[in-house]
Design an enzyme around this catalytic site. Structure first.
Site, PDB file in Angstrom:
ATOM      1  N   GLY A 420       0.831  -1.198   0.000  1.00 30.99           N
ATOM      2  CA  GLY A 420       0.000   0.000   0.000  1.00 30.99           C
ATOM      3  C   GLY A 420       0.859   1.238   0.000  1.00 30.99           C
ATOM      4  N   GLY A 422       0.565   5.754   0.634  1.00 35.29           N
ATOM      5  CA  GLY A 422      -0.258   6.871   1.086  1.00 35.29           C
ATOM      6  C   GLY A 422       0.609   7.991   1.594  1.00 35.29           C
ATOM      7  N   GLY A 425       3.997   7.148   3.377  1.00 34.48           N
ATOM      8  CA  GLY A 425       5.002   6.352   2.706  1.00 34.48           C
ATOM      9  C   GLY A 425       4.438   5.106   2.051  1.00 34.48           C
ATOM     10  CB  VAL A 427       3.522  -0.483   3.483  1.00 33.45           C
ATOM     11  CG1 VAL A 427       3.829  -1.693   4.364  1.00 33.45           C
ATOM     12  CG2 VAL A 427       3.243   0.732   4.349  1.00 33.45           C
ATOM     13  CG  ASP A 544      -5.065   7.091  12.600  1.00 26.99           C
ATOM     14  OD1 ASP A 544      -6.276   7.358  12.519  1.00 26.99           O
ATOM     15  OD2 ASP A 544      -4.355   6.878  11.615  1.00 26.99           O
TER      16      ASP A 544
END
Length: 728
Positions: A420, A422, A425, A427, A544
């Site tokens: 992924g 975003g 950064g 991954v 979060d």
């Protein structure tokens, strides 16, 4: 004479029609018309459709019906005429509605007493009369109703004592009597009989005397036990510590005295629970009890024992010795600081921060990229508390423990798959030479040759070391980090089964989550958060918590990810997403806190607590508790927090404390309206009827966690302990 039979026939016909109209109206309809007759003012014409010429009262506004075996016509099962500002009284005829299950007349101007004949409505299970002008004593006759579960008489003018025969209301689950004029003592001997009670509110009355110790027998209680704004006196009984750990007390604005007992659930309460009781003392209030010994002085404060025949001159000599020792220590510390400064200046001059200029390749399969390194390829292990935070140099891969060892070039040559990307950064899943998969987050460049690059590296290393020391089976473990001018990498454990967000939606090959798996997941998340809050080396705030940050392994064991990530991203100087700061408790450094921004394109996470949306708000652990409650609600209902709410679909930022996710509103309204549990649950596990009691308990936990008042939310340790009791 010839017209007489005709006239007589017409007269008989009219009488027959009139009689037919009267007879056609059902007994339930007649009882409802009695209520309409008792209304003296209906400013909104809410009862305009209640017409005696309409033979079917099931079509009248506010009336709901159901077919009942043995009756040729539907029977009235619900009456809701709420917040219509109607004036009048409650007629006793409503007690003849034998199949009435729910009566909701709140928010009107009804006066008079609550008629005892309502006890004849034997099917009644929910009675909401709050927000009227009702007077008289507590309607004890209602305790004869065999199915009554919800009784809300708050915000009226009821008076007198709370009767001892309240013990007959053994089936009650919610009893709300706040904001009335009840006086006298709270009776003892009542509460052990009401073992199904989950909500009790006696606040804002004129009650006096002591708190009954047998409140501690309310084993099913959840949310808040509210006794505030009364005239209660005496000490807080230690038996209240037997209440469930999820219960929040509200004892404010009374005349309670003595030391607050530190037993059971009493030890989990915050100071807000005890405010405005001038005679209370002890923890968590900052008031020392008179019979409590003052805190022991520290070693440096303990005076030397007196010695006979010690002269004043010798005393001065001892003081001089102490001053000389302090001066020596300060001198040594100053020399150490100077030496460290010279060391870093030499290091900057010799090695520099701008040696590498390699270009990364964020491609999919194949070599990860030509990450640039400066110097050796060995890992610097920093296992053990005795080693300093931030050990390692720029251009070195620093591991957190000795059991995790491989060469940096081995990592760079390994096959990588993009998981992924975003604002924080990219991954990758990387399988190193030993066959062990790891997750590598590439934060990008920046922060090396920029002003303050050396200081940023030190901060980054210190924060990474602190995060790496957090070790819990339900928190993703940070294994190593790498810092150079062009690359910043975080290496953590790879969790193989996606995340909770995709599992709840049935995507990525996930089967439907069973109840046992949901229970395992939510318990694990609670354990991990409780560890971050209280049991890790420092007290942290995650900030979060959301389903996409809850990773799952093959056994559906949850692992909380992204802990401390925003703090690290901020230190690098790179642009991060618009979510607020997710970082440590104020005990950690706050030198690089990101500033909150607002604008038409900001889309804050729907899992944030309302107070987290206020600009410049400081993160607290109660933010995490609120987010956890939302995740729990989503896991129970299968619905996202905003439920396609128009307030968030526009992408505009909402106004801080006024924002309450639609899911929270919907669940609270469902319990207030006594909606069937099947209408609120995720339909995928509705067939598991054996979990009903556990589901209800979890709903109460979720509602407590999402309380609008952050002080009233329980601690994560309390939540975790309570959830552990389920399914055992």
């Amino acid at each position: 004479m010839t017209n007489l039979p005709c006239s007589l026939f017409l007269l008989l016909l009219l009488n027959s029609l009139s009689l037919h109209t009267t007879i056609a109206l059902t007994p339930d309809g007649l009882a409802l018309l009695a209520f309409k007759s008792a209304v003296s003012n209906d400013p909104q014409s809410s009862l305009a459709t209640w017409d005696e010429t309409n033979s079917d009262p099931c079509h009248w506004s506010g009336v709901s019906c159901a077919n009942v075996t043995g009756f040729p016509y539907p029977r009235v099962v619900g009456l809701a005429v709420a917040q219509k500002n109607i004036t009048g009284y409650i007629p006793s005829e409503l007690g003849s509605l034998l199949f009435l299950r729910r009566l909701n007349l709140h928010g009107n101007n009804l006066n008079g007493t609550v008629p005892s004949d309502l006890a004849n409505a034997s099917s009644l299970h929910s009675l909401f009369l709050y927000g009227n002008s009702l007077t008289g004593p507590f309607p004890s006759a209602l305790c004869n109703l065999p199915r009554l579960q919800n009784l809300d008489l708050s915000f009226n003018s009821l008076s007198g004592m709370i009767p001892l025969n309240l013990r007959n209301c053994q089936q009650l689950q919610r009893l709300l009597l706040s904001n009335n004029k009840f006086s006298g003592q709270i009776p003892s001997g009542v509460w052990p009989e009401m073992n199904g009670l989950v909500q009790l509110d006696l606040s804002s009355n004129q009650l006096n005397g002591s708190i009954p110790p047998d409140f501690g027998h309310l084993n099913s209680l959840g949310g808040t036990l509210n006794l505030s704004h009364n005239h209660l006196s005496g000490e807080i009984p230690a038996e209240l510590g037997r209440l469930p750990l999820t219960v929040s007390l509200d004892l404010r604005f009374n005349n309670l005295t003595g030391e607050i007992p530190q037993v059971g659930s009493l030890s989990n309460q915050g100071p807000t629970a005890f405010l405005n009781n001038p005679g209370l003392c002890g923890f968590p209030l900052q008031i020392i009890c008179q019979n409590q010994a003052p805190p022991a002085p520290s070693i440096n404060q303990i005076p030397a024992p007196p010695v006979e025949s010690v002269s004043e001159k010798k005393g001065l000599r001892a003081n001089l010795i102490i001053l000389i020792s302090i001066a020596d220590a300060a001198g040594v510390a100053l020399i150490g600081i100077i030496m460290v400064y010279i060391y870093w200046k030499i290091k900057d001059r010799d090695n520099g921060w701008c040696v590498c200029a390699g270009q990364g390749n964020p491609g999919g399969r194949g070599g990860m990229c030509a990450w640039c390194v400066n110097g050796g390829m060995s890992i610097e292990s920093t296992d053990g508390e005795e080693e300093e935070e931030g050990e390692g140099k720029e251009g070195e891969l620093v591991a957190m423990d000795k059991g995790f060892s491989f060469e940096l070039d081995e990592l760079l040559r390994s096959s990588a798959y993009v998981l992924g990307k975003g604002g924080k950064g990219i991954v990758y899943k990387v399988v190193i030479g030993s066959g062990i998969p790891v997750a590598v987050r590439r934060l990008g460049g920046g922060g090396g040759c920029n002003t303050g690059g050396e200081q940023r590296y030190k901060e980054f290393a210190a924060e990474a070391q602190a995060i790496g020391r957090v070790r819990h089976p339900n928190v993703v473990r940070l294994r190593a980090y790498y810092w150079s001018h062009d690359e910043k990498l975080l290496i953590s454990d790879f969790i193989s089964n996606g995340n909770l967000a995709t599992a709840l939606r049935g995507r990525s090959g996930h089967p439907t989550l069973s109840w046992s798996n949901r229970l395992r997941i939510i318990k694990g998340v609670a354990h991990g958060l409780a560890h971050l809050h209280d049991c890790s080396p420092r007290k942290y705030v995650h900030g979060d918590i959301k389903p996409s940050n809850i990773l799952l392994d093959g056994e559906y064991t949850p692992h909380i990810s992204d802990f401390g990530l925003n703090r690290l991203v901020t230190i690098t100087g790179n642009i991060i997403d618009t979510a607020p700061f997710m970082g440590p408790h104020p005990s950690l450094s706050t030198a690089a806190l990101p500033k909150k921004t607002s604008g038409p394109f900001e889309r804050p996470s729907p899992y944030l607590a309302p107070e987290a949306r206020v600009p410049e708000a400081r993160p607290t652990q109660k933010w995490d508790v609120y987010s956890f409650g939302l995740v729990l609600m989503e896991l129970l209902t299968g619905k996202p927090p905003e439920m396609a709410s128009p307030s968030t679909s526009s992408g505009l930022q909402l106004s801080g404390l006024e924002h309450v996710p639609e899911l929270v509103r919907w669940v609270k309204k469902g319990f207030e309206d006594s909606r069937p549990l099947g209408e609120m649950l995720d339909p995928t596990f509705l067939q598991e009827s054996h979990v009903k009691k556990e589901v209800i308990s979890m709903f109460h936990v979720a509602l407590a966690c999402t309380d609008g008042n952050s002080e009233q939310r329980p601690r994560m340790k309390t939540v975790s302990d309570n959830l552990d009791k389920l399914g055992s």
